[in-house]
Motif scaffolding. Structure first.
Motif, PDB file in Angstrom:
ATOM      1  N   PHE A  79       0.839  -1.208   0.000  1.00 23.00           N
ATOM      2  CA  PHE A  79       0.000   0.000   0.000  1.00 23.00           C
ATOM      3  C   PHE A  79       0.874   1.258   0.000  1.00 23.00           C
ATOM      4  O   PHE A  79       0.584   2.226  -0.708  1.00 23.00           O
ATOM      5  CB  PHE A  79      -0.970   0.011   1.190  1.00 23.00           C
ATOM      6  N   SER A  80       1.944   1.236   0.770  1.00 20.46           N
ATOM      7  CA  SER A  80       2.855   2.371   0.819  1.00 20.46           C
ATOM      8  C   SER A  80       3.448   2.665  -0.561  1.00 20.46           C
ATOM      9  O   SER A  80       3.503   3.819  -0.996  1.00 20.46           O
ATOM     10  CB  SER A  80       3.967   2.101   1.833  1.00 20.46           C
ATOM     11  N   ASP A  81       3.877   1.622  -1.254  1.00 20.70           N
ATOM     12  CA  ASP A  81       4.445   1.787  -2.598  1.00 20.70           C
ATOM     13  C   ASP A  81       3.436   2.357  -3.590  1.00 20.70           C
ATOM     14  O   ASP A  81       3.816   3.054  -4.525  1.00 20.70           O
ATOM     15  CB  ASP A  81       4.961   0.447  -3.133  1.00 20.70           C
ATOM     16  N   ALA A  82       2.161   2.062  -3.387  1.00 20.37           N
ATOM     17  CA  ALA A  82       1.118   2.474  -4.336  1.00 20.37           C
ATOM     18  C   ALA A  82       0.364   3.732  -3.906  1.00 20.37           C
ATOM     19  O   ALA A  82      -0.560   4.166  -4.602  1.00 20.37           O
ATOM     20  CB  ALA A  82       0.128   1.331  -4.544  1.00 20.37           C
ATOM     21  N   HIS A 113       7.308  -0.780   6.295  1.00 15.79           N
ATOM     22  CA  HIS A 113       5.870  -0.992   6.444  1.00 15.79           C
ATOM     23  C   HIS A 113       5.121   0.179   5.803  1.00 15.79           C
ATOM     24  O   HIS A 113       5.133   0.311   4.603  1.00 15.79           O
ATOM     25  CB  HIS A 113       5.502  -1.169   7.923  1.00 15.79           C
ATOM     26  N   CYS A 114       4.491   1.017   6.584  1.00 18.25           N
ATOM     27  CA  CYS A 114       3.702   2.128   6.060  1.00 18.25           C
ATOM     28  C   CYS A 114       4.561   3.291   5.580  1.00 18.25           C
ATOM     29  O   CYS A 114       4.135   4.079   4.746  1.00 18.25           O
ATOM     30  CB  CYS A 114       2.729   2.636   7.124  1.00 18.25           C
ATOM     31  N   VAL A 169      -3.880  -4.483  -2.909  1.00 17.36           N
ATOM     32  CA  VAL A 169      -3.621  -3.181  -3.522  1.00 17.36           C
ATOM     33  C   VAL A 169      -4.201  -3.130  -4.929  1.00 17.36           C
ATOM     34  O   VAL A 169      -4.908  -2.189  -5.284  1.00 17.36           O
ATOM     35  CB  VAL A 169      -2.115  -2.853  -3.525  1.00 17.36           C
ATOM     36  N   THR A 170      -3.917  -4.139  -5.728  1.00 14.07           N
ATOM     37  CA  THR A 170      -4.433  -4.171  -7.103  1.00 14.07           C
ATOM     38  C   THR A 170      -5.955  -4.154  -7.116  1.00 14.07           C
ATOM     39  O   THR A 170      -6.570  -3.389  -7.875  1.00 14.07           O
ATOM     40  CB  THR A 170      -3.921  -5.430  -7.833  1.00 14.07           C
ATOM     41  N   GLU A 171      -6.564  -4.969  -6.275  1.00 17.16           N
ATOM     42  CA  GLU A 171      -8.034  -5.032  -6.209  1.00 17.16           C
ATOM     43  C   GLU A 171      -8.641  -3.683  -5.851  1.00 17.16           C
ATOM     44  O   GLU A 171      -9.579  -3.224  -6.492  1.00 17.16           O
ATOM     45  CB  GLU A 171      -8.457  -6.073  -5.167  1.00 17.16           C
ATOM     46  N   THR A 172      -8.112  -3.052  -4.814  1.00 15.75           N
ATOM     47  CA  THR A 172      -8.710  -1.791  -4.358  1.00 15.75           C
ATOM     48  C   THR A 172      -8.373  -0.637  -5.291  1.00 15.75           C
ATOM     49  O   THR A 172      -9.227   0.215  -5.541  1.00 15.75           O
ATOM     50  CB  THR A 172      -8.281  -1.472  -2.915  1.00 15.75           C
TER      51      THR A 172
END
Length: 180
Positions: A79-82, A113-114, A169-172
């Motif tokens: 999530f952090s990367d995206a 992490h975040c 991540v991809t889904e959301t």
């Protein structure tokens, strides 16, 4: 032989059901339960309010079992990367957990992490997870790994529940992009 194969298939299905999450997540089209929770962003405490976040646009609420566990570390990092892609789509992200809530300040700021890029909220006693039907079947005092995309109007538009952290991540992100 046929009975043995049938029994093995039933046994495998039951074992799989017990080993996975409850999959009782709220359905698309449901009004998302509002919540307020203690949260951290880059190690700094604040009070997170879903209603306030929705005023700015869609929100990805992703539940994860516990801070500083392998799958949750990976999911937070993904999530952090995206996060810039979510921001470009005018969406915000909040991670919510009932597990290891005493470690969230560090978890929220650690680069692996975040990385201080999005907040994580403490769900003491899994109260929020219960409202979202995101309770881990194997450990009911922890959150399941379930992600929700909530439109600005408060309606759930996408739900993805899978203990494997790789596709959340991809889904959301795809669901957020589809809102335009």
């Amino acid at each position: 032989m046929k009975k043995l194969i049938t029994a093995l298939a039933i046994g495998a299905a039951l074992a799989g059901a017990l080993a996975t999450s409850a999959f009782a997540a709220l359905k698309e089209g449901t009004k998302a339960p509002d919540f307020t929770a203690p949260a951290y962003l880059a190690g700094q405490p604040f009070t997170y309010k879903l209603a306030d976040a929705l005023k700015k646009g869609p929100v990805v609420v992703y539940f994860f079992p516990a801070a500083h566990t392998a799958g949750c570390n990976l999911e937070a990092h993904l999530f952090s990367d995206a996060i810039d892609q979510f921001k470009a789509a005018h969406a915000t992200v909040i991670g919510v957990t009932a597990g290891n809530v005493d470690q969230l300040a560090d978890f929220s700021k650690e680069t692996e992490h975040c990385g201080g890029k999005f907040p994580v909220a403490a769900d003491q006693g899994a109260a929020i997870a219960k409202e979202y039907d995101a309770i881990l079947a194997k450990k009911p005092d922890w959150s399941d790994r379930t992600s929700y995309v909530i439109a600005k109007n408060g309606q759930i538009v996408h739900v993805y529940s899978n203990l494997n952290p790789n596709d959340h991540v991809t889904e959301t992100l795809n669901a957020v992009k589809a809102l335009k």
